[in-house]
Motif scaffolding. Structure first.
Motif, mmCIF file in Angstrom:
data_model
loop_
_atom_site.group_PDB
_atom_site.id
_atom_site.type_symbol
_atom_site.label_atom_id
_atom_site.label_comp_id
_atom_site.label_asym_id
_atom_site.label_seq_id
_atom_site.Cartn_x
_atom_site.Cartn_y
_atom_site.Cartn_z
ATOM 1 N N LEU A 148 0.829 -1.202 0.000
ATOM 2 C CA LEU A 148 0.000 0.000 0.000
ATOM 3 C C LEU A 148 0.864 1.252 0.000
ATOM 4 C CD1 LEU A 148 -2.838 1.217 0.164
ATOM 5 C CD2 LEU A 148 -2.670 1.086 2.661
ATOM 6 N N ALA A 149 1.923 1.255 0.810
ATOM 7 C CA ALA A 149 2.789 2.430 0.907
ATOM 8 C C ALA A 149 3.639 2.625 -0.341
ATOM 9 C CB ALA A 149 3.686 2.310 2.137
ATOM 10 N N VAL A 150 4.102 1.526 -0.930
ATOM 11 C CA VAL A 150 5.017 1.614 -2.073
ATOM 12 C C VAL A 150 4.277 1.745 -3.400
ATOM 13 C CG1 VAL A 150 6.849 0.421 -3.356
ATOM 14 C CG2 VAL A 150 6.800 0.315 -0.857
ATOM 15 N N PHE A 151 3.200 0.981 -3.564
ATOM 16 C CA PHE A 151 2.523 0.936 -4.868
ATOM 17 C C PHE A 151 1.131 1.571 -4.877
ATOM 18 C CE2 PHE A 151 5.363 -2.821 -4.794
ATOM 19 C CZ PHE A 151 6.195 -2.460 -5.854
ATOM 20 N N GLY A 152 0.674 2.080 -3.754
ATOM 21 C CA GLY A 152 -0.675 2.639 -3.680
ATOM 22 C C GLY A 152 -0.865 3.969 -4.379
ATOM 23 N N SER A 153 0.236 4.619 -4.752
ATOM 24 C CA SER A 153 0.130 5.930 -5.412
ATOM 25 C C SER A 153 0.610 5.903 -6.860
ATOM 26 C CB SER A 153 0.942 6.967 -4.641
ATOM 27 O OG SER A 153 2.313 6.597 -4.582
ATOM 28 N N ARG A 154 0.903 4.730 -7.385
ATOM 29 C CA ARG A 154 1.381 4.663 -8.773
ATOM 30 C C ARG A 154 0.243 4.983 -9.741
ATOM 31 N NH1 ARG A 154 1.351 -1.661 -10.290
ATOM 32 N NH2 ARG A 154 -0.272 -2.305 -8.821
ATOM 33 N N LYS A 155 0.595 5.278 -10.961
ATOM 34 C CA LYS A 155 -0.393 5.659 -11.970
ATOM 35 C C LYS A 155 -0.869 4.404 -12.716
ATOM 36 C CE LYS A 155 -1.131 8.819 -15.864
ATOM 37 N NZ LYS A 155 -2.337 9.395 -15.236
ATOM 38 N N VAL A 156 -2.127 4.094 -12.585
ATOM 39 C CA VAL A 156 -2.721 2.967 -13.307
ATOM 40 C C VAL A 156 -3.997 3.451 -13.994
ATOM 41 C CG1 VAL A 156 -1.787 1.258 -11.699
ATOM 42 C CG2 VAL A 156 -4.078 2.188 -11.318
#
Length: 270
Positions: A148-156
């Motif tokens: 959640l912390a590492v990949f929760g803000s990536r652009k999808v």
């Protein structure tokens, strides 16, 4: 199974045929040409739907100025993670999320000790929930990373996880004046009426939060139908001309002279 549909009226289609180029006007060809016209119209309308879907899936506003609600971080983190993304973040899929072997060992130790202690006070499910929260708090305090912390803000892209719904609303193939829809797409012609949409079972539920098809009011206001009809008419000009030739009709050639069907055909072959 729920289906979302976009309808166009028979009157609108007949009006489009009535406004055909002057050299083709006066010949009522709805019975034979209406289906051809509707095939072209379906292709052009789905091209518009696809364009709108592409814009909104990237978080942008479509032609109607509407955007889809952004995905929550938990949903984004749950999306498939590529090897390149793991490499860029210096992480890897482990037994428990992206925790290292050492961090996971600590997590298990904290969880079990806390769980056994809480069983005397709480029921099993509640004890496990509190023990899990405690274990994660300890591991994160030691520098452990979560998805959640590492990949929760990536652009999808929104509504593009499996692309099942997306592909059902993309423009199919137009070949020989016939429209071939992709899998699970609604394309129906009945009594001069065109029905478009998707057969994907969850489309109805998805559309309550993020509408995948425009409303009739939006289509009218943005001129979607007029644009699609205009493009369809352009694609039909050659077909209608050939239709009139096959019927033994005559019409004015570009020079302005009135040519018979036979002489027109001969001229085209030169």
């Amino acid at each position: 199974m729920k289906t979302i549909r976009l309808r166009t009226s028979k009157r609108a289609l007949y009006e489009a045929l009535r406004r055909l180029p002057k050299e083709l006007a006066g010949k009522r060809t709805e019975s034979d040409m209406n289906k051809v016209f509707l095939n072209h119209l379906a292709h052009n309308l789905f091209a518009k739907v696809q364009e709108s879907f592409d814009e909104k899936s990237e978080g942008k506003a479509d032609e109607f100025g509407k955007r889809w609600k952004p995905l929550p971080p938990s949903t984004i983190a749950a999306r498939p993670i590529s090897n390149e993304e793991y490499r860029q973040t210096a992480t890897r899929q482990g037994e428990r999320g992206i925790l290292t072997v050492f961090e996971n060992r600590i997590w298990k130790g904290v969880f079990m000790s806390t769980y056994k202690r809480l069983l005397a006070e709480l029921d099993d499910s509640r004890a496990k929930a509190v023990a899990g929260q405690t274990a994660w708090a300890v591991v994160k305090a030691l520098g452990g990373k979560t998805k959640l912390a590492v990949f929760g803000s990536r652009k999808v892209k929104i509504l593009r996880r499996s692309d099942r719904l997306y592909h059902s609303l993309t423009a199919g193939t137009l070949s020989g004046n016939r429209y071939y829809p992709p899998k699970e797409q609604v394309f129906e012609i009945e009594q001069g009426e065109l029905t478009l949409g998707t057969k994907v079972p969850y489309a109805g539920n998805v559309s309550r939060l993020r509408p995948v098809l425009p409303t009739a009011a939006d289509v009218s206001r943005a001129g979607w139908l007029k644009d699609a009809i205009r493009e369809s008419m352009r694609g039909l000009t050659g077909t209608l001309a050939q239709f009139l030739i096959d019927q033994g009709s005559t019409f004015r050639y570009r020079t302005g002279r009135r040519l018979s069907t036979k002489s027109y055909k001969q001229r085209r072959m030169r």
